[in-house]
Design an enzyme around this catalytic site. Structure first.
Site, PDB file in Angstrom:
ATOM      1  N   SER A 149       0.834  -1.203   0.000  1.00  0.00           N
ATOM      2  CA  SER A 149       0.000   0.000   0.000  1.00  0.00           C
ATOM      3  C   SER A 149       0.870   1.256   0.000  1.00  0.00           C
ATOM      4  CB  SER A 149      -0.905   0.028   1.242  1.00  0.00           C
ATOM      5  OG  SER A 149      -1.762  -1.081   1.268  1.00  0.00           O
TER       6      SER A 149
ATOM      7  N   ARG B 275       0.655   7.897   5.446  1.00  0.00           N
ATOM      8  CA  ARG B 275      -0.322   7.226   6.314  1.00  0.00           C
ATOM      9  C   ARG B 275      -1.691   7.902   6.257  1.00  0.00           C
ATOM     10  NH1 ARG B 275       0.280   3.250  10.038  1.00  0.00           N
ATOM     11  NH2 ARG B 275       2.324   2.272   9.999  1.00  0.00           N
TER      12      ARG B 275
ATOM     13  N   HIS C 249      -3.290   6.788   3.098  1.00  0.00           N
ATOM     14  CA  HIS C 249      -3.702   5.399   3.298  1.00  0.00           C
ATOM     15  C   HIS C 249      -5.058   5.326   4.017  1.00  0.00           C
ATOM     16  CE1 HIS C 249      -3.261   1.376   5.415  1.00  0.00           C
ATOM     17  NE2 HIS C 249      -3.160   1.059   4.153  1.00  0.00           N
TER      18      HIS C 249
END
Lengths: 209, 209
Positions: free
Chosen positions: A17, A40, A43
């Site tokens: 990812s 992050r 994500h």
């Protein structure tokens, strides 16, 4: 045995990812440390273009991470933010505090004529040097700024990422203008929310992805 | 007394937010009931364009709402989803269950060779007629489909909104293809997440905005 072809290993999923995000997202305006936070946060929302709305003041990562290493608490405006924090990443078993459902908050909201989310901040009694994370309510971020204007104890850093259509963009603009020199991380505009906010906290908590 | 001009009343903020969304978002492909869900989901992510990725099967609202009125539990893959549910909206004080941190889940994950998020579903022992909400992990949604393929008890309805870059889009496509006739609500592609999932649950829980 299964009709579905997918990766079963959590670490592999994370690595792949993050690699996809690094490939697709424009992270050129960020330092390496800020880029880890941005990855992050992307994500958490599934949208690489969100990065164009991220703003980190220069010393945000150092000050926010320093607060956690110093054992300071994390104050959150919403239960979802608090429950998105990965405790295993926290360097000093930091307290993660949300006072939204404290029984006193209901009464305080009436007294100050504001939302419960805003009133909850009046119970943050160890704010000096803490990490503050507003991931849901614009009124909570406005209230924080009002308290700082009035001389409240200063957090080490502020994550300002309320989401929504009324006041969210304005509250984040106000934070960037009126933070009294306190470092901030912001998602400009309407986007933001508890998942991106928790992702930012989790990225701050430990260096590296 | 304040330097910041903002609405202090939560109900007014909600009403104004929903009016803005109704004005800006293209909700033409939804029924009135589905549009209410879509509005709350947009509110949770701050992005009106997200609506183009929403898919509701025709009887999703009726079946999901029926499950809650029948007192069935809500199973969630993530703590953040569970903590985003507004209990005051639930019609029968429904149980909101997340087994991710159950001590047995760690061992189960090793046994089945999958993520903890996927393994947690093996502890959902009242799934028949329930409302299932997957808002974080694609592996949990794939695992659900595997269990249904193997004859597991059938939920009344499935909210499939995992977020991310590896498996999220694919797991939701698989749900729409292989749901065994179980009604679903989906956010196609990479977007989704705990906030939109909780917003969907809260919109299902009570008719009207």
């Amino acid at each position: 045995m299964t009709a579905y072809d997918y990766i079963h290993d959590g670490d592999s999923i994370y690595r792949k990812s993050f690699a996809i995000i690094r490939e697709e997202a424009d992270l050129s305006s960020f330092s390496d440390e800020q880029a880890d936070l941005a990855i992050r946060m992307i994500h958490a929302c599934g949208l690489v273009k969100a990065a164009q709305h991220f703003r980190f003041s220069k010393d945000f990562v150092a000050k926010a991470r320093g607060a956690l290493h110093a054992g300071k608490p994390i104050y959150c405006d919403a239960q979802m933010v608090a429950h998105g924090v990965t405790h295993a990443r926290l360097p000093t078993a930091n307290k993660v505090i949300c006072t939204l459902r404290d029984s006193r908050t209901f009464e305080l909201a009436k007294t100050i004529g504001n939302t419960r989310s805003a009133a909850a901040l009046d119970l943050w009694d160890e704010m000096e040097g803490s990490l503050v994370a507003i991931g849901n309510a614009p009124t909570a971020l406005f209230r924080l700024l009002e308290m700082l204007d009035a001389g409240a104890p200063r957090p080490a850093a502020i994550i300002g990422m309320p989401v929504g259509f009324v006041g969210a963009a304005e509250s984040k603009e106000a934070l960037m203008e009126s933070a009294h020199g306190i470092p901030y991380a912001v998602v400009c505009g309407r986007m933001g929310g508890s998942a991106m906010t928790a992702a930012c906290i989790n990225a701050v908590a430990r260096a590296g992805l």
